[in-house]
Design a protein around this motif. Structure first.
Motif, PDB file in Angstrom:
ATOM      1  N   UNK A   2      73.150  25.157  45.677  1.00  0.00           N
ATOM      2  CA  UNK A   2      74.400  25.809  46.050  1.00  0.00           C
ATOM      3  C   UNK A   2      74.133  26.917  47.059  1.00  0.00           C
ATOM      4  N   UNK A   3      75.193  27.284  47.794  1.00  0.00           N
ATOM      5  CA  UNK A   3      75.117  28.358  48.773  1.00  0.00           C
ATOM      6  C   UNK A   3      76.110  29.447  48.392  1.00  0.00           C
ATOM      7  N   UNK A   4      75.905  30.666  48.896  1.00  0.00           N
ATOM      8  CA  UNK A   4      76.875  31.724  48.608  1.00  0.00           C
ATOM      9  C   UNK A   4      78.298  31.260  48.910  1.00  0.00           C
ATOM     10  N   UNK A   5      79.190  31.609  48.001  1.00  0.00           N
ATOM     11  CA  UNK A   5      80.584  31.195  48.117  1.00  0.00           C
ATOM     12  C   UNK A   5      80.919  30.000  47.246  1.00  0.00           C
ATOM     13  N   UNK A   6      79.896  29.316  46.736  1.00  0.00           N
ATOM     14  CA  UNK A   6      80.113  28.146  45.879  1.00  0.00           C
ATOM     15  C   UNK A   6      79.912  28.522  44.414  1.00  0.00           C
ATOM     16  N   UNK A   7      80.656  27.864  43.553  1.00  0.00           N
ATOM     17  CA  UNK A   7      80.513  28.082  42.116  1.00  0.00           C
ATOM     18  C   UNK A   7      79.128  27.620  41.670  1.00  0.00           C
TER      19      UNK A   7
END
Length: 110
Positions: A2-7
């Protein structure tokens, strides 16, 4: 990964710190970053340093770490990016803190 901004697991906010904790909590991720902290390593050497991790798992973790801009391909293998080096410095500080904390339990490194 995952990347920042994703759950991520345990957080629906996508806050960068929560994403980072999720990424670092994935099996082998910390070990890979730790082994790359001082030098560029070929895939084979990195695999050996990581207790002969499965090649498919190592490849998957490296792909994810490259997508997060922590790791890049160098001339002779994999290395930390500038962002990855900064993260490694933070991990070293955390390791030093943990060593001091562990002393309160009379922990002795083996």
């Amino acid at each position: 990964m995952k990347k920042p901004g994703e759950k991520v697991r345990g957080s629906s906010s996508g806050r960068p710190v929560m994403v980072l904790f999720d990424v670092l909590g994935q099996r082998w991720t910390m070990r890979i970053l730790w082994e790359l902290r001082n030098e560029e390593l070929s895939f084979r050497k990195l695999r050996e340093r990581c207790d002969n991790i499965s090649p498919s798992i190592l490849n998957g973790r490296l792909t994810g770490l490259k997508a997060l801009q922590f790791v890049e391909r160098g001339q002779s293998g994999y290395r930390l990016t500038d962002v990855g080096k900064e993260l490694a410095q933070q991990l070293i500080s955390l390791c030093e803190w943990a060593d001091r904390w562990g002393q309160s339990f009379q922990f002795k490194e083996r």
